[in-house]
Scaffold this active site. Structure first.
Site, PDB file in Angstrom:
ATOM      1  N   GLY A  16      18.541  23.831  17.272  1.00  0.00           N
ATOM      2  CA  GLY A  16      19.114  22.911  17.798  1.00  0.00           C
ATOM      3  C   GLY A  16      19.082  23.302  19.534  1.00  0.00           C
ATOM      4  O   GLY A  16      19.921  23.305  20.268  1.00  0.00           O
ATOM      5  N   SER A  18      17.384  22.568  22.298  1.00  0.00           N
ATOM      6  CA  SER A  18      16.783  21.705  23.353  1.00  0.00           C
ATOM      7  C   SER A  18      17.457  21.034  24.329  1.00  0.00           C
ATOM      8  O   SER A  18      17.400  20.705  25.206  1.00  0.00           O
ATOM      9  CB  SER A  18      15.778  20.589  22.537  1.00  0.00           C
ATOM     10  OG  SER A  18      16.688  19.900  22.015  1.00  0.00           O
ATOM     11  N   ASP A  67      11.942  19.850  11.383  1.00  0.00           N
ATOM     12  CA  ASP A  67      13.092  19.493  10.923  1.00  0.00           C
ATOM     13  C   ASP A  67      13.888  20.269   9.950  1.00  0.00           C
ATOM     14  O   ASP A  67      13.276  20.765   8.666  1.00  0.00           O
ATOM     15  CB  ASP A  67      12.661  18.201   9.615  1.00  0.00           C
ATOM     16  CG  ASP A  67      13.771  17.406   9.118  1.00  0.00           C
ATOM     17  OD1 ASP A  67      14.793  17.854   9.399  1.00  0.00           O
ATOM     18  OD2 ASP A  67      13.499  16.632   8.236  1.00  0.00           O
ATOM     19  N   VAL A  68      14.947  20.929  10.281  1.00  0.00           N
ATOM     20  CA  VAL A  68      15.569  22.006   9.728  1.00  0.00           C
ATOM     21  C   VAL A  68      16.169  21.495   8.372  1.00  0.00           C
ATOM     22  O   VAL A  68      16.324  22.340   7.471  1.00  0.00           O
ATOM     23  CB  VAL A  68      16.837  22.393  10.569  1.00  0.00           C
ATOM     24  CG1 VAL A  68      16.338  23.071  11.793  1.00  0.00           C
ATOM     25  CG2 VAL A  68      17.947  21.491  10.874  1.00  0.00           C
ATOM     26  N   ASN A  94      22.729  26.149  15.150  1.00  0.00           N
ATOM     27  CA  ASN A  94      23.381  25.223  15.770  1.00  0.00           C
ATOM     28  C   ASN A  94      23.130  23.948  15.805  1.00  0.00           C
ATOM     29  O   ASN A  94      23.800  23.011  16.120  1.00  0.00           O
ATOM     30  CB  ASN A  94      23.049  25.784  17.444  1.00  0.00           C
ATOM     31  CG  ASN A  94      23.571  24.536  18.445  1.00  0.00           C
ATOM     32  OD1 ASN A  94      24.872  24.616  18.431  1.00  0.00           O
ATOM     33  ND2 ASN A  94      22.757  24.017  18.970  1.00  0.00           N
ATOM     34  N   SER A 146      32.818  24.048  13.558  1.00  0.00           N
ATOM     35  CA  SER A 146      33.735  23.456  14.428  1.00  0.00           C
ATOM     36  C   SER A 146      35.289  23.309  14.005  1.00  0.00           C
ATOM     37  O   SER A 146      35.531  23.543  12.680  1.00  0.00           O
ATOM     38  CB  SER A 146      33.222  21.837  14.419  1.00  0.00           C
ATOM     39  OG  SER A 146      34.126  21.034  15.031  1.00  0.00           O
ATOM     40  N   TYR A 159      30.950  14.957   8.781  1.00  0.00           N
ATOM     41  CA  TYR A 159      30.673  16.189   9.652  1.00  0.00           C
ATOM     42  C   TYR A 159      31.729  17.312   9.342  1.00  0.00           C
ATOM     43  O   TYR A 159      31.452  18.407   9.227  1.00  0.00           O
ATOM     44  CB  TYR A 159      31.093  15.568  11.127  1.00  0.00           C
ATOM     45  CG  TYR A 159      30.847  16.472  12.236  1.00  0.00           C
ATOM     46  CD1 TYR A 159      29.741  16.875  12.632  1.00  0.00           C
ATOM     47  CD2 TYR A 159      32.073  17.170  12.735  1.00  0.00           C
ATOM     48  CE1 TYR A 159      29.457  17.936  13.797  1.00  0.00           C
ATOM     49  CE2 TYR A 159      32.063  17.911  13.758  1.00  0.00           C
ATOM     50  CZ  TYR A 159      30.724  18.457  14.227  1.00  0.00           C
ATOM     51  OH  TYR A 159      30.577  19.289  15.351  1.00  0.00           O
ATOM     52  N   LYS A 163      30.727  21.152   8.413  1.00  0.00           N
ATOM     53  CA  LYS A 163      31.114  22.238   9.200  1.00  0.00           C
ATOM     54  C   LYS A 163      32.182  23.191   8.271  1.00  0.00           C
ATOM     55  O   LYS A 163      32.251  24.302   8.696  1.00  0.00           O
ATOM     56  CB  LYS A 163      31.819  21.803  10.399  1.00  0.00           C
ATOM     57  CG  LYS A 163      31.006  21.129  11.379  1.00  0.00           C
ATOM     58  CD  LYS A 163      29.817  21.846  11.856  1.00  0.00           C
ATOM     59  CE  LYS A 163      28.869  21.108  12.964  1.00  0.00           C
ATOM     60  NZ  LYS A 163      27.888  22.380  13.337  1.00  0.00           N
ATOM     61  N   ILE A 192      34.614  20.380  23.365  1.00  0.00           N
ATOM     62  CA  ILE A 192      33.825  20.773  24.459  1.00  0.00           C
ATOM     63  C   ILE A 192      32.948  19.572  25.216  1.00  0.00           C
ATOM     64  O   ILE A 192      32.695  18.556  24.478  1.00  0.00           O
ATOM     65  CB  ILE A 192      32.675  21.755  23.771  1.00  0.00           C
ATOM     66  CG1 ILE A 192      33.522  22.684  22.793  1.00  0.00           C
ATOM     67  CG2 ILE A 192      31.780  22.360  24.582  1.00  0.00           C
ATOM     68  CD1 ILE A 192      34.232  23.717  23.712  1.00  0.00           C
TER      69      ILE A 192
END
Length: 251
Positions: A16, A18, A67-68, A94, A146, A159, A163, A192
């Site tokens: 991640g 980029s 593609d992870v 990440n 997170s 999500y 995490k 953030i």
């Protein structure tokens, strides 16, 4: 810049990488001397911009589209990275997405896609680098979790679960690989300022900021600096930990 973190001979892989936290982490690690392997999904332009920034500052970098969530794709990407750099010293997991909905409105793809990228993606990268870490008897793994993974969050069951899973993965890997000289830690960023939060209304932002003791949103630099610390020899006796970067939000 004086290299107080001693990263001159290190190779760091950031998924991640980029944009957002990943891009800033890549740039910061490069500033302290690490050579950078940026792994990204679809944002080719973002990866190029990040790589160009690193090169302009005198750093070394290569980009890899992957593609992870795909086990075999990660294997091939790791093979390419090891062929290019001969080793990976630092792995920063990440890559992550959100598909926020109440569970009643969440479909199977909403659940699977978030878990596949956020959690399985980290497993895939660790799994394919595991033999190299063990062989070299050194390495540093940092998983980006997170505060939602620590405490849960309304409308983020997928999500938060992904995490939270990263925290369990972190602690298990720390126990598995600690005797081989490998550290594994997680960070748990709070509120953030990123592309994800830019879409929120100012009212929601103000409400969140008022609940943070430091009275401001965190920056990607705040997070990246913590990752640099954990990736450095200065944190060599820290493993299996979850470090919250939230301005005191969860006190």
């Amino acid at each position: 810049m004086k290299n107080i973190f001693e990263l001159d001979d290190k190779v760091a892989l950031i998924t991640g990488g980029s944009r957002g936290i990943g891009a800033t982490t890549a740039v910061q690690l490069a500033k302290y001397g690490a050579s950078i392997a940026i792994v990204y999904g679809g944002d080719t332009n973002g990866a190029k911009v990040t790589a160009d920034t690193i090169v302009e500052n005198g750093g070394k970098v290569k980009t890899y589209q992957c593609d992870v969530a795909n086990f075999e794709a990660c294997k091939k990407t790791i093979e390419c990275i090891l062929a290019d750099w001969n080793k990976v010293d630092i792995l920063v997991n990440n890559a992550g997405i959100t598909r926020d909905k109440l569970v009643l409105q969440m479909n199977e793809d909403d659940w699977d896609s978030v878990l596949d990228i956020n959690l399985k993606g980290a497993f895939n990268m660790i799994r394919h680098l595991y033999p190299q870490f063990v062989k070299n008897r050194k390495g540093n793994i940092i998983n980006v979790s997170s505060i939602a993974g620590c405490d849960g969050n309304l409308g983020q069951a997928n999500y938060s679960s992904s995490k939270s899973g990263l925290i369990g993965l972190t602690k298990s890997i720390a126990k598995e690989l600690g005797s081989r000289g490998i550290n594994c830690n997680a960070i748990a960023p709070g509120f953030i300022s990123t592309q994800m939060t830019d879409s929120l209304s100012q009212e929601l932002k103000d409400k969140a900021i008022n609940s943070i003791p430091l009275k401001r949103m965190g920056t990607v630099e705040d997070v990246a600096s913590t990752i640099v610390f954990l990736a450095s020899p200065m944190a060599k006796y820290i493993t299996g930990q979850v470090l919250r970067i939230d301005g005191g939000l969860t006190l």
